[in-house]
Design a protein around this motif. Sequence first.
Motif, PDB file in Angstrom:
ATOM      1  N   PHE A  76       9.897  17.310   4.523  1.00  0.00           N
ATOM      2  CA  PHE A  76       9.012  18.186   3.762  1.00  0.00           C
ATOM      3  C   PHE A  76       9.335  18.244   2.270  1.00  0.00           C
ATOM      4  CE2 PHE A  76       8.462  19.132   8.117  1.00  0.00           C
ATOM      5  CZ  PHE A  76       7.093  19.306   8.255  1.00  0.00           C
ATOM      6  N   ASN A  77      10.053  17.217   1.797  1.00  0.00           N
ATOM      7  CA  ASN A  77      10.236  17.064   0.354  1.00  0.00           C
ATOM      8  C   ASN A  77       8.941  16.509  -0.235  1.00  0.00           C
ATOM      9  OD1 ASN A  77      11.374  16.863  -2.175  1.00  0.00           O
ATOM     10  ND2 ASN A  77      12.305  14.861  -1.760  1.00  0.00           N
ATOM     11  N   LEU A  78       8.719  16.760  -1.522  1.00  0.00           N
ATOM     12  CA  LEU A  78       7.546  16.203  -2.179  1.00  0.00           C
ATOM     13  C   LEU A  78       7.790  14.727  -2.476  1.00  0.00           C
ATOM     14  CD1 LEU A  78       6.855  19.058  -4.745  1.00  0.00           C
ATOM     15  CD2 LEU A  78       5.716  18.674  -2.553  1.00  0.00           C
ATOM     16  N   SER A  79       6.799  13.888  -2.149  1.00  0.00           N
ATOM     17  CA  SER A  79       6.971  12.448  -2.348  1.00  0.00           C
ATOM     18  C   SER A  79       5.611  11.778  -2.304  1.00  0.00           C
ATOM     19  CB  SER A  79       7.873  11.892  -1.233  1.00  0.00           C
ATOM     20  OG  SER A  79       7.833  10.489  -1.256  1.00  0.00           O
ATOM     21  N   SER A  80       5.541  10.565  -2.883  1.00  0.00           N
ATOM     22  CA  SER A  80       4.272   9.848  -2.747  1.00  0.00           C
ATOM     23  C   SER A  80       4.292   8.925  -1.537  1.00  0.00           C
ATOM     24  CB  SER A  80       3.957   9.082  -4.030  1.00  0.00           C
ATOM     25  OG  SER A  80       5.134   8.475  -4.517  1.00  0.00           O
TER      26      SER A  80
ATOM     27  N   GLY B 124      -6.250  11.489 -20.734  1.00  0.00           N
ATOM     28  CA  GLY B 124      -5.069  10.926 -20.092  1.00  0.00           C
ATOM     29  C   GLY B 124      -4.281  12.002 -19.369  1.00  0.00           C
ATOM     30  N   PHE B 125      -4.138  13.135 -20.032  1.00  0.00           N
ATOM     31  CA  PHE B 125      -3.384  14.247 -19.468  1.00  0.00           C
ATOM     32  C   PHE B 125      -4.019  14.736 -18.165  1.00  0.00           C
ATOM     33  CE2 PHE B 125      -2.451  18.871 -19.330  1.00  0.00           C
ATOM     34  CZ  PHE B 125      -1.074  18.802 -19.260  1.00  0.00           C
ATOM     35  N   SER B 126      -5.347  14.920 -18.200  1.00  0.00           N
ATOM     36  CA  SER B 126      -6.045  15.387 -16.995  1.00  0.00           C
ATOM     37  C   SER B 126      -5.838  14.404 -15.859  1.00  0.00           C
ATOM     38  CB  SER B 126      -7.543  15.537 -17.239  1.00  0.00           C
ATOM     39  OG  SER B 126      -7.782  16.057 -18.498  1.00  0.00           O
ATOM     40  N   LYS B 127      -5.865  13.106 -16.228  1.00  0.00           N
ATOM     41  CA  LYS B 127      -5.724  12.076 -15.199  1.00  0.00           C
ATOM     42  C   LYS B 127      -4.339  12.160 -14.534  1.00  0.00           C
ATOM     43  CE  LYS B 127      -6.375   7.295 -14.860  1.00  0.00           C
ATOM     44  NZ  LYS B 127      -6.198   6.097 -15.686  1.00  0.00           N
ATOM     45  N   VAL B 128      -3.330  12.375 -15.379  1.00  0.00           N
ATOM     46  CA  VAL B 128      -1.967  12.488 -14.849  1.00  0.00           C
ATOM     47  C   VAL B 128      -1.873  13.644 -13.852  1.00  0.00           C
ATOM     48  CG1 VAL B 128       0.430  13.064 -15.461  1.00  0.00           C
ATOM     49  CG2 VAL B 128      -0.869  11.469 -16.868  1.00  0.00           C
ATOM     50  N   VAL B 129      -2.518  14.755 -14.209  1.00  0.00           N
ATOM     51  CA  VAL B 129      -2.474  15.926 -13.332  1.00  0.00           C
ATOM     52  C   VAL B 129      -3.164  15.626 -12.004  1.00  0.00           C
ATOM     53  CG1 VAL B 129      -3.171  18.349 -13.065  1.00  0.00           C
ATOM     54  CG2 VAL B 129      -2.346  17.526 -15.281  1.00  0.00           C
ATOM     55  N   ILE B 130      -4.354  15.025 -12.113  1.00  0.00           N
ATOM     56  CA  ILE B 130      -5.115  14.749 -10.887  1.00  0.00           C
ATOM     57  C   ILE B 130      -4.387  13.739 -10.002  1.00  0.00           C
ATOM     58  CG2 ILE B 130      -7.270  13.718 -10.000  1.00  0.00           C
ATOM     59  CD1 ILE B 130      -8.623  15.052 -12.505  1.00  0.00           C
ATOM     60  N   GLU B 131      -3.848  12.686 -10.649  1.00  0.00           N
ATOM     61  CA  GLU B 131      -3.115  11.671  -9.868  1.00  0.00           C
ATOM     62  C   GLU B 131      -1.916  12.265  -9.166  1.00  0.00           C
ATOM     63  OE1 GLU B 131      -4.188   7.638 -12.370  1.00  0.00           O
ATOM     64  OE2 GLU B 131      -2.123   8.409 -12.395  1.00  0.00           O
ATOM     65  N   ALA B 132      -1.209  13.144  -9.905  1.00  0.00           N
ATOM     66  CA  ALA B 132      -0.036  13.772  -9.308  1.00  0.00           C
ATOM     67  C   ALA B 132      -0.455  14.533  -8.064  1.00  0.00           C
ATOM     68  CB  ALA B 132       0.633  14.703 -10.314  1.00  0.00           C
ATOM     69  N   LYS B 133      -1.535  15.289  -8.220  1.00  0.00           N
ATOM     70  CA  LYS B 133      -1.994  16.091  -7.084  1.00  0.00           C
ATOM     71  C   LYS B 133      -2.415  15.195  -5.919  1.00  0.00           C
ATOM     72  CE  LYS B 133      -3.030  19.464  -4.614  1.00  0.00           C
ATOM     73  NZ  LYS B 133      -1.947  20.180  -3.966  1.00  0.00           N
ATOM     74  N   GLU B 134      -3.089  14.089  -6.234  1.00  0.00           N
ATOM     75  CA  GLU B 134      -3.602  13.216  -5.174  1.00  0.00           C
ATOM     76  C   GLU B 134      -2.498  12.429  -4.486  1.00  0.00           C
ATOM     77  OE1 GLU B 134      -8.145  12.351  -6.710  1.00  0.00           O
ATOM     78  OE2 GLU B 134      -6.550  10.877  -7.117  1.00  0.00           O
ATOM     79  N   GLN B 135      -1.507  12.025  -5.287  1.00  0.00           N
ATOM     80  CA  GLN B 135      -0.517  11.107  -4.727  1.00  0.00           C
ATOM     81  C   GLN B 135       0.686  11.791  -4.113  1.00  0.00           C
ATOM     82  OE1 GLN B 135       0.320   8.283  -7.802  1.00  0.00           O
ATOM     83  NE2 GLN B 135      -1.826   7.654  -7.915  1.00  0.00           N
ATOM     84  N   ILE B 136       0.966  12.994  -4.595  1.00  0.00           N
ATOM     85  CA  ILE B 136       2.158  13.655  -4.063  1.00  0.00           C
ATOM     86  C   ILE B 136       1.814  14.408  -2.804  1.00  0.00           C
ATOM     87  CG2 ILE B 136       3.962  15.366  -4.527  1.00  0.00           C
ATOM     88  CD1 ILE B 136       3.622  14.686  -7.507  1.00  0.00           C
ATOM     89  N   ARG B 137       2.550  14.144  -1.773  1.00  0.00           N
ATOM     90  CA  ARG B 137       2.382  14.900  -0.528  1.00  0.00           C
ATOM     91  C   ARG B 137       3.753  15.249   0.009  1.00  0.00           C
ATOM     92  NH1 ARG B 137      -1.783  11.709   1.377  1.00  0.00           N
ATOM     93  NH2 ARG B 137      -1.844  10.640  -0.629  1.00  0.00           N
ATOM     94  N   LYS B 138       3.724  15.898   1.144  1.00  0.00           N
ATOM     95  CA  LYS B 138       5.005  16.262   1.717  1.00  0.00           C
ATOM     96  C   LYS B 138       5.434  15.232   2.743  1.00  0.00           C
ATOM     97  CE  LYS B 138       4.927  21.191   0.967  1.00  0.00           C
ATOM     98  NZ  LYS B 138       4.430  22.478   1.463  1.00  0.00           N
ATOM     99  N   CYS B 139       6.719  14.880   2.721  1.00  0.00           N
ATOM    100  CA  CYS B 139       7.283  13.969   3.703  1.00  0.00           C
ATOM    101  C   CYS B 139       7.219  14.646   5.070  1.00  0.00           C
ATOM    102  CB  CYS B 139       8.742  13.671   3.326  1.00  0.00           C
ATOM    103  SG  CYS B 139       9.691  12.883   4.633  1.00  0.00           S
TER     104      CYS B 139
END
Lengths: 199, 382
Positions: free
Chosen positions: A61-65, A42-57
């Motif tokens: 240029f704020n971090l956002s999905s 579950g933890f690994s998934k959270v990390v990967i999802e965060a990386k995949e879904q968060i980008r820069k506006c």
Amino acid sequence: MKYTKPLLRLIEEFQKFPGVGPKSAERMAFHLIKQDVHYIEGFSKVVIEAKEQIRKCSECFNLSSNDPCEICSNSLRDKKTICVVSEAKDLSVVERTNEYKGLYHVIGGLISPIDGIGPDDLVIKELIYRVSRSDPNEIIFALDTSTEGEATALYLHRILSPLCKKITRLGFGLPAGTELEYADELTISRALENRKEIV
Amino acid sequence: MLLKKLKLTDFRNYSEFEEDFKELKIIIIGQNAQGKSNILEAINLLATSKSERAERDSDLIHWGKDFALIFADIERKDGSSKIALQINSSGRRKLKINDVAKKAPQADLLGNFFAVMFSCDDLYLIKGSPSIRRSWLDSVLFQLDSKYHRSLHDYQKSISQKNALLKSGRENPIARKELKIQTEIWNEQIINSGTEIIYTRLEFLKEISPYSSELLKNISMRTEDLGLKYLCTINKNEMEIPNEKTNIKSLFKASLENSFEEECARGQSVIGPHRDDLQFQLNGREARSFASQGQQRSIILSLKLGEVQVIEKRKNEMPVLLLDDVFAELDEKRQDFLLHNLPENIQIFLTTTHISDVQKEFIKGAHIIEIKTGKIVHKVSA
């Protein structure tokens, strides 16, 4: 005693985190190892999802999905005011005050030639373009008061002053809720310079 | 002001040193390289937050140890204080004053304890490089002015940033106009902190000049006149340096403007207080070339005694005087002069290889300790 290789690797990885020393890294690694496999998955998934879904506006240029981000796309925000911050974490500090209703711009660092960071390495070109396009009423600098923060503010002021009439910075003053005798001399002398009439 | 107790742990060649000082005169005897000067170095560090002899903090730590400790009990007019300073090999220090941990170990140490160090190395003040004279000014001003440390710190930071910029500008040429803007953002801060530094140094020289002049006149039977001239690199035309901060600022700004091309070509900052110097003049001529060995010694003696007076006057607190092996360097006339021009209530720590080098008058009532390989081997108390 020497740790087994996979554990050593894990400790090393944690040590790469900002502000994490060898002792904390050890503690984190042991904590993780104690958990069962489901938790780790579950933890690994959270990390990967965060990386995949968060980008820069692409605006601020704020971090956002979402792009544009929640702040840039909020119709209640004052689109004519831009607050310039160094990092996304500084943005959240200003945001937490609930006082500021305008937009932001995250430049992604401060000018520091020693670290090889010049204006071209920061999100400054995009800011110039944004200002010339959106013609804001006010630009506020909320940057560190370090020499690097000062230099960055001075640089931005130089570049942006032909484009915007009102450029301001956060005031220097006494920290709220503290006793005067505990403030250092520099803080007090700056607060004195920036004193205000009681209205 | 009195240093009532000093305790060192793993400092230089001392694994453990502890001594109470009730007396005003403390004589530390020992052969060369036994650790006499290390004691004075530790005391001076409490006053100036730096060491003249160590290049980095790790040099101060006993071989093979992780940290050194200096504890001191200090008695002042306004009460007493306990200082505990931990010097770590990593370069980070920890400081407690009266058992309260301080956030800024370097800056918060300053202003608690005052000392004037006079060592045989001080003869290089006249003959040596400008950096030695700047370092002397800095060590006095750290004690006198709490803002000075901060200004110097900010200044040095801005200078290194600007140097990095100029260097990279030379290696990967960028548009001149852009380089100029980027240089100016550092210059603006350099002018602000640099002006504070120049102004504070000038004020101090103005203050110490009459004291030291008068002292030199007295040593020389009124034949020698001392001049202290601050050589300011922002002032190439040798004009009178303005004594108003706003005027120093505009002079600084104009000079930086003029040196821009030179700074770009050399890839470093060429003007500012980090390049300034101090000139000692004897009867209007440069002491470095015109003063004899003996006259140079008299100048340094007048300067150090002047320093005592300035600190006493400005802080209303008598500094502790540290005399490191100076009697061997001074002839009888100058020894006499030194002893007779000391304020009455000043505490003095003196190191020497031979007690016979010290005047009998001084030995009277002194606390004497003998040091051998980092240990006290013998004590005589008055």
